[in-house]
Design an enzyme around this catalytic site. Structure first.
Site, mmCIF file in Angstrom:
data_model
loop_
_atom_site.group_PDB
_atom_site.id
_atom_site.type_symbol
_atom_site.label_atom_id
_atom_site.label_comp_id
_atom_site.label_asym_id
_atom_site.label_seq_id
_atom_site.Cartn_x
_atom_site.Cartn_y
_atom_site.Cartn_z
ATOM 1 N N LEU A 153 0.828 -1.215 0.000
ATOM 2 C CA LEU A 153 0.000 0.000 0.000
ATOM 3 C C LEU A 153 0.859 1.260 0.000
ATOM 4 C CD1 LEU A 153 0.108 1.413 3.046
ATOM 5 C CD2 LEU A 153 -1.435 -0.440 3.618
ATOM 6 N N ARG A 154 0.284 2.320 -0.575
ATOM 7 C CA ARG A 154 0.954 3.628 -0.553
ATOM 8 C C ARG A 154 0.228 4.500 0.437
ATOM 9 N NH1 ARG A 154 -0.647 5.103 -6.371
ATOM 10 N NH2 ARG A 154 -2.441 3.991 -5.523
ATOM 11 N N LYS A 209 9.242 -7.883 -1.990
ATOM 12 C CA LYS A 209 8.996 -6.551 -1.403
ATOM 13 C C LYS A 209 10.249 -5.671 -1.497
ATOM 14 C CE LYS A 209 7.176 -3.209 0.845
ATOM 15 N NZ LYS A 209 6.152 -2.342 0.318
ATOM 16 N N ASN A 213 10.433 -2.263 -3.950
ATOM 17 C CA ASN A 213 10.663 -0.906 -3.452
ATOM 18 C C ASN A 213 11.991 -0.355 -3.951
ATOM 19 O OD1 ASN A 213 8.264 -0.619 -2.199
ATOM 20 N ND2 ASN A 213 9.055 -0.449 -0.115
ATOM 21 N N ALA A 257 11.108 13.899 -11.977
ATOM 22 C CA ALA A 257 12.310 14.405 -11.303
ATOM 23 C C ALA A 257 11.899 15.308 -10.149
ATOM 24 C CB ALA A 257 13.168 15.177 -12.304
ATOM 25 N N CYS A 265 9.455 4.056 4.041
ATOM 26 C CA CYS A 265 9.738 2.785 3.352
ATOM 27 C C CYS A 265 10.968 2.832 2.443
ATOM 28 C CB CYS A 265 8.516 2.349 2.562
ATOM 29 S SG CYS A 265 7.177 1.844 3.639
ATOM 30 N N LYS A 268 14.648 3.241 3.966
ATOM 31 C CA LYS A 268 15.110 2.116 4.797
ATOM 32 C C LYS A 268 15.127 0.801 4.017
ATOM 33 C CE LYS A 268 10.939 0.363 7.081
ATOM 34 N NZ LYS A 268 10.829 -0.819 6.243
ATOM 35 N N ARG A 332 8.184 10.904 8.391
ATOM 36 C CA ARG A 332 9.366 10.049 8.514
ATOM 37 C C ARG A 332 10.223 10.137 7.246
ATOM 38 N NH1 ARG A 332 6.525 4.552 10.522
ATOM 39 N NH2 ARG A 332 4.967 5.271 9.038
HETATM 40 P P1 NAD Z 1 4.332 2.216 12.389
HETATM 41 O O1 NAD Z 1 5.489 2.583 13.204
HETATM 42 O O2 NAD Z 1 3.366 3.262 11.929
HETATM 43 O O3 NAD Z 1 3.465 1.100 13.129
HETATM 44 C C1 NAD Z 1 3.990 0.062 13.909
HETATM 45 C C2 NAD Z 1 3.112 -0.081 15.145
HETATM 46 O O4 NAD Z 1 3.428 -1.291 15.822
HETATM 47 C C3 NAD Z 1 3.328 1.041 16.157
HETATM 48 O O5 NAD Z 1 2.070 1.646 16.426
HETATM 49 C C4 NAD Z 1 3.901 0.336 17.390
HETATM 50 O O6 NAD Z 1 3.515 0.935 18.586
HETATM 51 C C5 NAD Z 1 3.312 -1.043 17.217
HETATM 52 N N1 NAD Z 1 4.030 -2.131 17.899
HETATM 53 C C6 NAD Z 1 5.350 -2.379 17.910
HETATM 54 N N2 NAD Z 1 5.602 -3.511 18.602
HETATM 55 C C7 NAD Z 1 4.406 -3.988 19.033
HETATM 56 C C8 NAD Z 1 4.011 -5.138 19.765
HETATM 57 N N3 NAD Z 1 4.884 -6.049 20.209
HETATM 58 N N4 NAD Z 1 2.683 -5.297 20.031
HETATM 59 C C9 NAD Z 1 1.774 -4.390 19.590
HETATM 60 N N5 NAD Z 1 2.095 -3.307 18.879
HETATM 61 C C10 NAD Z 1 3.385 -3.109 18.580
HETATM 62 O O7 NAD Z 1 4.911 1.451 11.116
HETATM 63 P P2 NAD Z 1 4.213 1.247 9.677
HETATM 64 O O8 NAD Z 1 4.459 2.415 8.804
HETATM 65 O O9 NAD Z 1 2.823 0.764 9.874
HETATM 66 O O10 NAD Z 1 5.117 0.067 9.104
HETATM 67 C C11 NAD Z 1 5.009 -1.241 9.609
HETATM 68 C C12 NAD Z 1 5.745 -2.167 8.655
HETATM 69 O O11 NAD Z 1 5.077 -2.177 7.387
HETATM 70 C C13 NAD Z 1 7.181 -1.765 8.376
HETATM 71 O O12 NAD Z 1 7.953 -2.922 8.211
HETATM 72 C C14 NAD Z 1 7.073 -1.046 7.054
HETATM 73 O O13 NAD Z 1 8.263 -1.095 6.314
HETATM 74 C C15 NAD Z 1 5.990 -1.828 6.360
HETATM 75 N N6 NAD Z 1 5.278 -1.089 5.319
HETATM 76 C C16 NAD Z 1 4.935 0.215 5.552
HETATM 77 C C17 NAD Z 1 4.233 0.902 4.577
HETATM 78 C C18 NAD Z 1 3.858 2.349 4.778
HETATM 79 O O14 NAD Z 1 3.504 2.996 3.807
HETATM 80 N N7 NAD Z 1 3.913 2.868 6.001
HETATM 81 C C19 NAD Z 1 3.868 0.268 3.379
HETATM 82 C C20 NAD Z 1 4.197 -1.062 3.193
HETATM 83 C C21 NAD Z 1 4.916 -1.725 4.181
#
Ligand code: NAD
Length: 445
Positions: A153-154, A209, A213, A257, A265, A268, A332
């Site tokens: 998702l975006r 994945k 990316n 550009a 994402c 990292k 971020r």
């Molecule tokens: P985020 O930091 O917004 O959310 C993570 C959540 O997990 C936080 O709210 C944190 O408090 C919670 N958490 C951590 N440990 C926990 C535990 N043990 N129990 C319960 N809650 C816990 O991160 P995000 O942006 O949602 O990204 C999550 C993952 O998805 C990452 O690996 C990211 O790379 C991937 N991802 C993100 C996106 C994006 O657009 N944000 C898109 C695709 C994939």
């Protein structure tokens, strides 16, 4: 199906809400007390178009709830989606400590066969680590499988992307887990048009994945490198990108550009893919270049301002846009933050605005005057920099912007505005990979 989602951040909240929307019974486990209190109290802690309605509806209809305790969330759940953060360490590797802790939580709470899904973005072989951790910490001996189901998702279009994805990838090691995952996504894969379901082994899904990316980031850095050449030879990168993009093998997407990619994402994930490839024995130097080009794009903004204003110390710079991209409040790894810090290091005073990320910015940035809109931000500033291409900025009254500025210097980091129009209005206009209107220079850069 009864589903538990561990981590209710951007991905977990969207995943939980959308799984409830397609008919499952979902409990989201969240460890951050502030976030959890907001969710339990009925407010949504992030800005994501369309998400509020889905959460409100599904909570009211009893398909979606939030809790702190993994044991409560996992009670009777057939599937546990792990959606915790996997941020970069200082060396660029993925920090998998949240994954490991979530795996332990799931292990301790599981009481019957559970499919444990890594939805977080992780380096290849993490699934194996998660499997070993659950085996080690599971005290009730419940059977389980680990599945990789990366999320594509975006932010800004997350609900739409989750419910209507280009594809769903599941990496499985057993037909039992595959059958469960097919049932989870059946309402989406059997829709009209149904999303393609791609079934692979766990490692391949994890790699899909990172490789996807990194490829998108590569496309952005590629066009940004082309933009540099355009600036040196007087070509127009938008026309070059249009000409390239008509080739179906290339495609026009991700060939805009600008000041480079940001967000939680791409930066990292490219760094983590580079690191894991090295660990496995392959020097993926191409990715190193992608990262270097990206960093240089941000520095180029500062150079353009210096080209115009010479010394930045004591000058006021108006920053239009703080979020890493439009339609999100996510800061971020936003290029805006980096650019602001570089300008502050030069001694510039910063005023900034953003339609949705202003509140988050207040908490994150020091010595930045956050303004309510672009006109106020530009008032008496020595130059303006467009950082995020929000539609709100597309519709700006540019004459008013010019009147507000003390000097009509405008650096357009997203090529949002028309070159000829900006010239006619009398701006000294710098964009990316297109000729500037600085007539004092050689027409280059
Ligand atoms: P985020 O930091 O917004 O959310 C993570 C959540 O997990 C936080 O709210 C944190 O408090 C919670 N958490 C951590 N440990 C926990 C535990 N043990 N129990 C319960 N809650 C816990 O991160 P995000 O942006 O949602 O990204 C999550 C993952 O998805 C990452 O690996 C990211 O790379 C991937 N991802 C993100 C996106 C994006 O657009 N944000 C898109 C695709 C994939």
């Amino acid at each position: 199906m009864r589903i538990c989602v561990v981590g209710a951040g951007y991905v977990g909240l969207v995943t939980g809400a959308c799984l409830a929307e397609i008919g499952h019974s979902v409990c989201c486990v969240e460890s951050d007390e502030t976030k959890l209190a907001a969710l339990v109290g009925g407010s949504v802690p992030i800005y994501e178009p369309g998400l509020d309605e889905i959460i409100v509806r599904n909570t009211a209809e009893g398909r979606l709830r939030f809790c702190r305790d993994a044991a409560e969330g996992l009670a009777d759940a057939e599937v546990a989606f792990i959606c915790v953060g996997t941020p970069a360490t200082t060396s660029g590797e993925a920090d998998l400590s949240y994954m490991e802790a979530a795996a332990r939580d799931v292990a301790a709470a599981m009481s019957a066969y559970t499919v444990v899904v890594e939805k977080s973005t992780v380096p290849v072989h993490t699934g194996e680590r998660v499997r070993r951790t659950i085996s080690l910490y599971s005290n009730r001996g419940a059977d389980f499988d680990v599945v990789s189901n990366p999320e594509f998702l975006r932010e800004g279009a997350a609900v739409q992307d989750f419910l209507h994805p280009d594809r769903i990838v599941i990496g499985v090691s057993s037909s039992r887990a595959e059958e469960v995952m097919r049932r989870v996504y059946e309402p989406i894969t059997d829709g009209d048009p149904g999303a393609p379901l791609i079934v692979t082994d766990v490692q391949s899904a994890e790699l899909i994945k990172h490789a996807s990316n990194s490829f998108l980031a590569l496309k952005i850095s590629y066009i940004n490198a082309v933009a540099r050449v355009c600036e040196l030879c007087g070509a127009n990168v938008t026309e070059v990108a249009d000409g390239m993009g008509h080739d179906r093998r290339i495609g026009r997407a991700f060939l805009d550009a600008g000041i480079g990619y940001g967000g939680s994402c791409f930066p990292k994930d490219v760094a983590a893919f580079y690191q894991i490839s090295r660990e496995l024995g392959y020097d993926f130097d191409l990715l190193k270049n992608v990262m270097e080009i990206n960093v240089a794009q941000r520095a180029a903004v500062v150079k353009k301002l210096q080209k115009s204003l010479w010394i930045l110390k004591g000058k006021t710079i108006a920053i239009l846009g703080l979020a890493f991209k439009p339609n999100t409040d996510d800061l971020r790894e936003s290029p805006a933050i980096d650019i602001i810090r570089q300008l502050q290091a030069e001694g510039a005073n910063i005023r900034a605005c953003d339609p949705k990320a202003a509140e988050n910015a207040r908490a994150m940035l020091q010595d930045v005057e956050i303004c309510s809109d672009a006109y106020e931000t530009c008032r008496d500033a020595d130059a303006a920099v467009l950082v995020t291409d929000w539609d709100d900025f597309r519709d700006l009254d540019l004459q008013r912007i010019k009147d507000a500025l003390a000097r009509p210097v405008f650096v357009d980091g997203r090529n949002l505005f028309d070159h000829a129009q900006m010239s006619e209005l009398g701006f000294e206009y710098y964009s990316v990979g297109r000729r500037s209107t600085d007539r004092r220079s050689t027409d280059r850069g």
